[in-house]
Scaffold this active site. Structure first.
Site, mmCIF file in Angstrom:
data_model
loop_
_atom_site.group_PDB
_atom_site.id
_atom_site.type_symbol
_atom_site.label_atom_id
_atom_site.label_comp_id
_atom_site.label_asym_id
_atom_site.label_seq_id
_atom_site.Cartn_x
_atom_site.Cartn_y
_atom_site.Cartn_z
ATOM 1 N N ASP A 275 0.850 -1.175 0.000
ATOM 2 C CA ASP A 275 0.000 0.000 0.000
ATOM 3 C C ASP A 275 0.895 1.236 0.000
ATOM 4 O O ASP A 275 2.098 1.160 0.250
ATOM 5 C CB ASP A 275 -1.003 -0.003 1.147
ATOM 6 C CG ASP A 275 -0.364 0.048 2.514
ATOM 7 O OD1 ASP A 275 0.840 0.334 2.603
ATOM 8 O OD2 ASP A 275 -1.075 -0.186 3.495
ATOM 9 N N SER A 276 0.311 2.373 -0.281
ATOM 10 C CA SER A 276 1.100 3.564 -0.572
ATOM 11 C C SER A 276 1.619 4.276 0.667
ATOM 12 O O SER A 276 2.483 5.150 0.574
ATOM 13 C CB SER A 276 0.246 4.552 -1.368
ATOM 14 O OG SER A 276 -0.804 5.050 -0.550
ATOM 15 N N GLY A 277 1.089 3.943 1.829
ATOM 16 C CA GLY A 277 1.394 4.688 3.039
ATOM 17 C C GLY A 277 0.370 5.768 3.326
ATOM 18 O O GLY A 277 0.385 6.380 4.398
ATOM 19 N N GLY A 278 -0.540 5.995 2.374
ATOM 20 C CA GLY A 278 -1.528 7.053 2.535
ATOM 21 C C GLY A 278 -2.414 6.887 3.748
ATOM 22 O O GLY A 278 -2.588 7.821 4.539
ATOM 23 N N ASP B 21 -3.009 8.193 -1.984
ATOM 24 C CA ASP B 21 -4.352 8.777 -2.025
ATOM 25 C C ASP B 21 -4.667 9.454 -0.700
ATOM 26 O O ASP B 21 -3.948 9.288 0.286
ATOM 27 C CB ASP B 21 -5.397 7.702 -2.316
ATOM 28 C CG ASP B 21 -5.483 6.668 -1.194
ATOM 29 O OD1 ASP B 21 -4.426 6.304 -0.635
ATOM 30 O OD2 ASP B 21 -6.587 6.223 -0.847
ATOM 31 N N GLN C 180 -12.076 6.803 -4.354
ATOM 32 C CA GLN C 180 -12.537 7.372 -3.092
ATOM 33 C C GLN C 180 -13.955 7.926 -3.297
ATOM 34 O O GLN C 180 -14.580 7.647 -4.294
ATOM 35 C CB GLN C 180 -11.561 8.441 -2.603
ATOM 36 C CG GLN C 180 -10.212 7.892 -2.141
ATOM 37 C CD GLN C 180 -10.301 7.068 -0.857
ATOM 38 O OE1 GLN C 180 -11.318 7.050 -0.167
ATOM 39 N NE2 GLN C 180 -9.216 6.371 -0.525
ATOM 40 N N GLY D 256 -11.405 3.863 1.403
ATOM 41 C CA GLY D 256 -12.289 4.724 2.181
ATOM 42 C C GLY D 256 -13.548 4.070 2.694
ATOM 43 O O GLY D 256 -14.474 4.759 3.119
ATOM 44 N N ASP E 108 -7.819 -7.602 1.870
ATOM 45 C CA ASP E 108 -6.760 -7.714 2.867
ATOM 46 C C ASP E 108 -7.281 -7.174 4.186
ATOM 47 O O ASP E 108 -8.201 -6.346 4.207
ATOM 48 C CB ASP E 108 -5.521 -6.906 2.463
ATOM 49 C CG ASP E 108 -5.666 -5.430 2.839
ATOM 50 O OD1 ASP E 108 -5.138 -5.024 3.887
ATOM 51 O OD2 ASP E 108 -6.350 -4.686 2.104
ATOM 52 N N CYS F 223 -11.905 -28.133 10.920
ATOM 53 C CA CYS F 223 -10.719 -27.523 10.318
ATOM 54 C C CYS F 223 -9.570 -28.522 10.299
ATOM 55 O O CYS F 223 -9.381 -29.282 11.249
ATOM 56 C CB CYS F 223 -10.328 -26.271 11.107
ATOM 57 S SG CYS F 223 -8.856 -25.430 10.475
ATOM 58 N N CYS G 91 -6.291 -27.535 9.769
ATOM 59 C CA CYS G 91 -5.014 -26.837 9.909
ATOM 60 C C CYS G 91 -4.143 -27.522 10.965
ATOM 61 O O CYS G 91 -4.625 -28.345 11.755
ATOM 62 C CB CYS G 91 -5.227 -25.362 10.262
ATOM 63 S SG CYS G 91 -5.631 -25.051 12.003
ATOM 64 N N CYS H 234 -5.427 -27.200 14.631
ATOM 65 C CA CYS H 234 -6.599 -28.018 14.968
ATOM 66 C C CYS H 234 -6.284 -29.510 14.959
ATOM 67 O O CYS H 234 -6.914 -30.284 15.676
ATOM 68 C CB CYS H 234 -7.745 -27.699 14.010
ATOM 69 S SG CYS H 234 -8.431 -26.038 14.257
ATOM 70 N N HIS I 5 -4.104 -20.696 12.477
ATOM 71 C CA HIS I 5 -5.475 -21.172 12.297
ATOM 72 C C HIS I 5 -6.348 -20.126 11.608
ATOM 73 O O HIS I 5 -7.076 -20.435 10.659
ATOM 74 C CB HIS I 5 -6.113 -21.552 13.629
ATOM 75 C CG HIS I 5 -7.592 -21.720 13.524
ATOM 76 N ND1 HIS I 5 -8.183 -22.858 13.008
ATOM 77 C CD2 HIS I 5 -8.614 -20.859 13.804
ATOM 78 C CE1 HIS I 5 -9.498 -22.708 12.985
ATOM 79 N NE2 HIS I 5 -9.782 -21.503 13.464
#
Length: 376
Positions: free
Chosen positions: A98-101, A152, A195, A222, A272, A310, A312, A315, A341
């Protein structure tokens, strides 16, 4: 012109906007829709890269890292000297930065916005810095991520319409500067960010302005910044209609199970969120029957698996009683096992969503999941 990242649409659900596709990157091809684990500071907290790669049936193929944090520590020049972020952190999959914005705008009194960029003080030591669109791209070029996000301005919620309109128009101007500064399009791809806050007409305006730049992908920013989920979904309903069908669509900062389903249903390809790793460190797990707070006393003598549905590592190997003991004892292993998990759970859920779209039964799978999971 050949772009580093390209999207290909394979199938659209017959009753919703849900869709299956692939995203080709210099570090592999991703199946979409996809959830991206967050590795803010060049690491997914409490996880080895090899373990992240083995999540779910197919493994996590892309992670997100943070330009703001890596710029401050250890510094993008050090990462450049190391051979780029992939080599620095020993990750052979794709990386989105990401841009850091968002982080800069979250600093409140520690930052000042101008047309040129944002002046801010480090949250680490109070030192003064300036992020411009060009600086953000310079740092991301040094990191060498597959996908870079444009710098942005993320308007807060609530915010009045005039402020949001000025903000999105500045975001468009900054995006044009990002695109002009970024030259190596065959090595890294730049995504623009829509945005517009909760105003659907402003969302349309933002989309029209950024789509005109013909980028390889577009994000919806946003949202999930404090507004009610129902309002977020209402706004999201119209957002994707203004984005091209042949480009990737990324909903930023969203990753609870219900938001993944609702986003996919509205045509989102990429997600994300820090939520699964953060709540794991606080002793909370996603399971097929809802969230579980492992610290609760009822788990003290519960020798069953965290989630019986699950497969994983956590588990398969450990009981709720043991996990509770680790958490109550402040043992590092608690964060490791619960994080693995939670990420496995979301990666596996996305795999199941992709399969359901392929079989044209997305709504049926969503209904089954919601009924078993219970309330959100």
């Amino acid at each position: 012109m050949k772009h580093a990242v390209t999207y290909q649409l394979h199938k659209t659900d017959s009753r919703t906007k849900a869709r299956r596709g692939t995203l080709s990157t210099p570090h592999g091809t991703l199946e979409t829709p996809v959830f991206m684990p967050v590795g803010t500071q060049a690491t997914v907290k409490a996880m080895k890269p090899e373990t992240v790669r083995e999540l779910g049936r197919e493994g996590a193929s892309i992670i997100l890292s943070n330009t703001y944090h890596l710029y401050l520590r250890p510094g993008h020049e050090i990462i450049r000297e190391a051979g780029g972020l992939h080599r620095f952190m020993n990750w052979d999959g794709a990386i989105l930065t990401d841009s850091g914005g968002f982080q800069v705008f979250s600093l409140g009194d520690l930052r000042k916005i101008t047309e040129d960029g944002v002046a801010f003080r480090s949250h680490i030591d109070g030192s003064s810095h300036m992020f411009t669109p060009e600086k953000s791209i310079e740092v991301q070029n040094a990191l060498g991520s597959d996908i870079m996000m444009a710098f942005d301005e993320c308007a807060p919620y609530p915010a009045d319409r005039d402020y949001v309109k000025r903000s999105l128009e500045r975001t468009t101007r900054w995006l044009k500067r990002c695109k002009e500064y970024h030259q190596d399009v065959e090595r890294q791809s730049l995504f623009g960010i829509m945005q517009g806050g909760v105003y659907t007409d402003l969302r349309r305006q933002s989309a029209e302005e950024i789509v005109d730049l013909d980028l390889p992908g577009y994000a919806i920013g946003g949202l999930s910044v404090g507004e009610p989920k129902e309002l977020m979904y209402e706004v999201l309903d119209s957002c994707v209609d203004h984005l091209p069908a042949d480009k990737a669509r990324y909903l930023m900062g969203v990753g609870s199970p219900d938001c993944l389903f609702e986003g996919v249903e509205r045509g989102i390809d990429m997600f994300d969120c820090v939520l699964p790793t953060r709540i794991a460190r606080n002793g909370t797990a996603f399971t097929s029957v809802g969230r579980i707070a492992i610290k609760n006393a009822k788990h003290e003598r519960d020798f069953t698996a965290l989630d019986p549905n699950c497969d994983c590592y956590t588990c398969r190997k450990y009981s709720r009683a043991y996990l509770r003991h680790l958490f109550k004892s402040n043992e590092i292993l608690s964060s490791m096992l619960l994080t693995e998990h939670n990420l496995h759970f979301l990666v596996r859920t996305m795999e199941n969503i992709r399969q359901a779209i392929e079989e044209d039964r997305f709504l049926e799978y969503k209904k089954e999941f919601y009924e078993q999971y219970g309330g959100f």
